[in-house]
Write an enzyme that holds these catalytic residues in place. Structure first.
Site, mmCIF file in Angstrom:
data_model
loop_
_atom_site.group_PDB
_atom_site.id
_atom_site.type_symbol
_atom_site.label_atom_id
_atom_site.label_comp_id
_atom_site.label_asym_id
_atom_site.label_seq_id
_atom_site.Cartn_x
_atom_site.Cartn_y
_atom_site.Cartn_z
ATOM 1 N N VAL A 1 -49.664 29.465 -20.346
ATOM 2 C CA VAL A 1 -49.071 30.683 -19.790
ATOM 3 C C VAL A 1 -47.560 30.569 -19.876
ATOM 4 C CG1 VAL A 1 -48.766 32.077 -17.723
ATOM 5 C CG2 VAL A 1 -51.031 31.180 -18.313
ATOM 6 N N GLY B 1 -56.962 23.319 -7.535
ATOM 7 C CA GLY B 1 -56.722 24.636 -6.947
ATOM 8 C C GLY B 1 -57.401 25.739 -7.738
ATOM 9 N N GLY C 1 -54.549 27.794 -14.435
ATOM 10 C CA GLY C 1 -54.703 26.366 -14.152
ATOM 11 C C GLY C 1 -56.148 25.993 -13.861
ATOM 12 N N SER C 2 -56.557 24.811 -14.364
ATOM 13 C CA SER C 2 -57.944 24.370 -14.185
ATOM 14 C C SER C 2 -58.006 23.103 -13.335
ATOM 15 C CB SER C 2 -58.577 24.102 -15.549
ATOM 16 O OG SER C 2 -57.858 23.080 -16.228
ATOM 17 N N GLY C 3 -56.970 22.878 -12.525
ATOM 18 C CA GLY C 3 -56.963 21.721 -11.632
ATOM 19 C C GLY C 3 -57.798 22.001 -10.385
ATOM 20 N N GLU D 1 -51.553 1.933 -7.625
ATOM 21 C CA GLU D 1 -52.794 1.707 -8.362
ATOM 22 C C GLU D 1 -52.531 1.167 -9.762
ATOM 23 O OE1 GLU D 1 -55.404 5.021 -5.890
ATOM 24 O OE2 GLU D 1 -54.180 5.620 -7.587
ATOM 25 N N ALA E 1 -55.127 16.455 -3.956
ATOM 26 C CA ALA E 1 -56.305 17.275 -4.230
ATOM 27 C C ALA E 1 -56.697 18.151 -3.040
ATOM 28 C CB ALA E 1 -57.478 16.368 -4.620
ATOM 29 N N ASP F 1 -50.257 22.079 -6.354
ATOM 30 C CA ASP F 1 -48.983 21.368 -6.452
ATOM 31 C C ASP F 1 -47.794 22.309 -6.635
ATOM 32 O OD1 ASP F 1 -50.280 19.015 -6.139
ATOM 33 O OD2 ASP F 1 -50.032 18.295 -8.191
#
Lengths: 456, 456
Positions: A86, A22, A18-20, A181, A330, A319
């Site tokens: 993955v 975390g 994951g590239s978020g 939003e 975040a 998450d």
């Protein structure tokens, strides 16, 4: 299966999925560690998700909030970024399988950080997704940009008042920060940005409805701020429906069920879903092998050190992790990624795994923008709204945005939008302008392929 | 069929087809005229096509060069912008049919300006398009951005040197301005922007080949500038093949035939087609009804006043018109649109159609950028290249860009790219990252739909 890119190395292998917030934070924290980091992600970018709604509503470009992960980590020589989805983690053999374009790759790990995030949840009604896209990815945001602007375009050409009304009704499902939003921004888009741009319809007559299942907007922020946000939205003409559950969604609208048991159908061409999240299915994969429990949203009930039972070298963050008191935002992901990286570093330096300090979350507060110049914020016991909260929001988000150019570009985009009432990113593709629903496309394409086959 | 949006009006009805340079200029020129303008286009934006290559290579966002046409014309109260694909012009009854999402609309006109532009031409080999997208639309540019960056991503994961070499070979077909610019930018992307961002491959080893059928690059600019551009490209590592015709294109590469009759196959995953144009099929529609001739590229051989025989109220401008000495560039379209609008205005004011001055083209020169800080320009008999030409290019393009914000944003994007060697718009969607060829997608989707049908 093959394992390219692996120069044989004795260094400790850290795989991050994951590239978020975390995954990226964990990778960065390992910069000076004597490890080989492989970050495997199914997007090529790190997504600054809190501003995704601005891409969907034409304020900023996708590039401003989604820079390529490999460019962020370019100078970190111990890290390799790999594109791939993955599909399986093998806890026994300590490998991760990922797929890219029909090729499957197997990557071994010594330590694993699983930060694959969460997708939109439709609570068992996945077929809603077709008619009410989520707000989780760049793909989602661009799709919604096309649908929102496309609805106005179609309405301008329609002579049928019923169809026009359906096209100019926008329903946002879910009253969390993203829903609030989106509702606010669609209203601003209609009232400000598009004002005067049509001749047959009046875009300011667009009707924006925000539907929330709970008794208030922004439930985690408490009733006071929820009410503040609601008042501000209502002042902007947004209709807020509380205690309202969506029971059906189709091409032309949706059905809402209220607390008293009554139901109502709303005709609306464009629907946005931001009502729930469902953690990556990799959680189930981990549960099957380790016996770790999942919560209702599919999040992994990690141990106090964010690892899973029997596998102290496997951490779940962001998450995907279920930790009491840590919201799916975040900050939780950033702190989780940092924590896991620090443990790996400490234990490589000789620290005893038995003496790990449990993860503790430091709540820096949370906020949501409602409109330009108006936001709500909660920091500890402090709750405030309005202009001050909006300035705090502006400042904090600029600080967190990755990269210098992005900050200036984004500030410029915001200045244009907030001061000049223009939006610089209202472009939609031809494919979107003429998009029918995906199902219609599928049927048409299938027929074409059948035709080709028959002809050949 | 219906005709919504038409408030009954006795005013002279001008219909404009197309929102490119020709159509938009014509609409703007009619601002103060006592007419009703309806501009029908199949995109919602006005595309600043000369910078499309910068969207494809991640320098600028699509929003910067493709603002919504209706916002450009927002304050021009006599103009209505309509989204739709024009499918038929009826010269006898003076109507235009356009289609949007299954609805057909019929719009009457008193004067008609046909400015529907040109698409990419594959010279009868339309199946090449699948493997070598053109460079004509925002859709094309975003598709190519995904393919170019996706090729590097796949190469990073591949352990097969043959496949890796194929993925890192980029072929641009056509040595006109767009081809020269694309080849130069892909080389810069590989050498500068992506340098150091991979661990398994070295992006600077990417091989960019530019294939041109003529004996020089940029044929209309003459041999001196063609050679200048070629030298500059070769210095950047681009392989330039002249007198080379592409005879076949498939998934994995293409076949090139040289002047001596020999052929060679080049293995390359990513191909870009900028070799030819083909005018909108509306030209054929006009030819059938009026007998007007078309040239080989499908352009309409208009009369000296840009109208067609027997229909002095129907003008063809821009890339659709064939006029000796007028290149298919922005300037020709702008001047054609202006000319047609001025005639309509003059004759509404009482001018005699019999005394129309023929259209005359004023050549302001042409230019092409090769790399940062290097361009070639031809203004009248003056030919020059290098840094000065590049500054001229920068200045002129900034002036022509529509809107204040866009200019600043674009200047900022350019500053970042040229000075900091970064590109702010390298985001690709998840769909693109995992894109197989469209044909593979079609087959997969068709199978899925079949499955759904069988299950239901």
């Amino acid at each position: 299966m093959s394992h390219p890119g692996a120069t044989p190395s004795d260094r400790h292998k850290v795989v991050i999925i994951g590239s978020g917030f975390g995954g990226l934070t964990a990778a960065k924290k390992l910069k000076r560690a004597d490890v080989d980091v492989k970050l495997i992600a199914k997007t090529t970018h790190h997504l600054f998700q809190p501003l995704l709604y601005q891409v969907a509503t034409g304020i900023i470009s996708e590039g401003e909030i989604a820079p390529p992960t490999r460019l962020i980590l370019r100078k970190q020589r111990n890290a390799q970024v790999l594109l791939g989805e993955v599909t399986h983690i093998d806890l026994e053999h300590q490998t991760v399988d990922s797929v890219l374009l029909g090729h499957t790759y197997r990557t071994p790990y010594d330590s694993l950080i699983v930060a694959a995030g969460a997708g939109q949840s439709y609570f068992g009604n996945d077929h809603f997704a077709e008619w009410a896209p989520g707000m989780k990815t760049i793909d989602d945001a661009l799709e919604l940009r096309g649908r929102i602007l496309g609805a106005f375009e179609q309405a301008e050409r329609s002579s049928d008042p019923v169809r026009r009304s359906k096209l100019l009704t926008f329903v946002v499902v879910g009253g969390g920060p993203t829903g609030v939003e989106m509702a606010g921004q669609i209203a601003e888009l209609a009232d400000d940005t598009l004002r005067g741009a049509f001749r047959h319809i009046d875009p300011t007559e667009a009707h924006v409805i925000l539907v929330e299942g709970a008794g208030q907007l922004l439930p985690p922020m408490g009733p006071k701020l929820g009410k503040k946000a609601q008042n501000r939205l209502e002042k902007m003409g947004v209709e807020v429906q509380l205690n309202a559950m969506v029971t059906d969604v189709d091409r032309n609208g949706l059905v809402v069920k209220y607390q008293d048991g009554s139901t109502k159908r709303i005709e609306a061409a464009c629907k946005v879903w931001s009502a729930g999240v469902s953690a990556s299915p990799l959680g189930r994969d981990l549960a099957k092998q380790s016996g770790v429990e999942l919560d209702r949203a599919g999040r992994v009930k990690v141990l106090p050190d964010l690892s899973i039972p029997g596998h102290p070298n496997v951490f779940v963050v962001g998450d995907m992790m279920a930790v009491d008191g840590v919201p799916g935002q975040a900050q939780g992901a950033i702190q989780g990624g940092k924590y896991a990286a620090n443990i790996i570093k400490a234990e490589l330096g000789g620290a005893d795994p038995a003496t790990r300090e449990p993860f503790s979350y430091f709540d820096k507060g949370s906020m949501a923008t409602v409109s330009k110049h108006s936001a709500v914020a909660k920091i500890g016991k402090l709750e405030f709204g309005g202009y001050i909260a909006w300035l705090a929001w502006l400042f904090l988000h600029l600080i967190y945005l990755v990269g210098f150019k992005t900050k200036i570009a984004t500030l410029l985009s915001w200045a244009t939008t907030f001061l000049a009432r223009q939006r610089g990113q209202l472009t939609i593709t031809e494919q979107q302008a003429f998009a029918r629903t995906r199902l219609e496309q599928l049927e048409e394409i299938a027929a074409a392929v059948e035709g080709e086959k028959a002809a050949s």
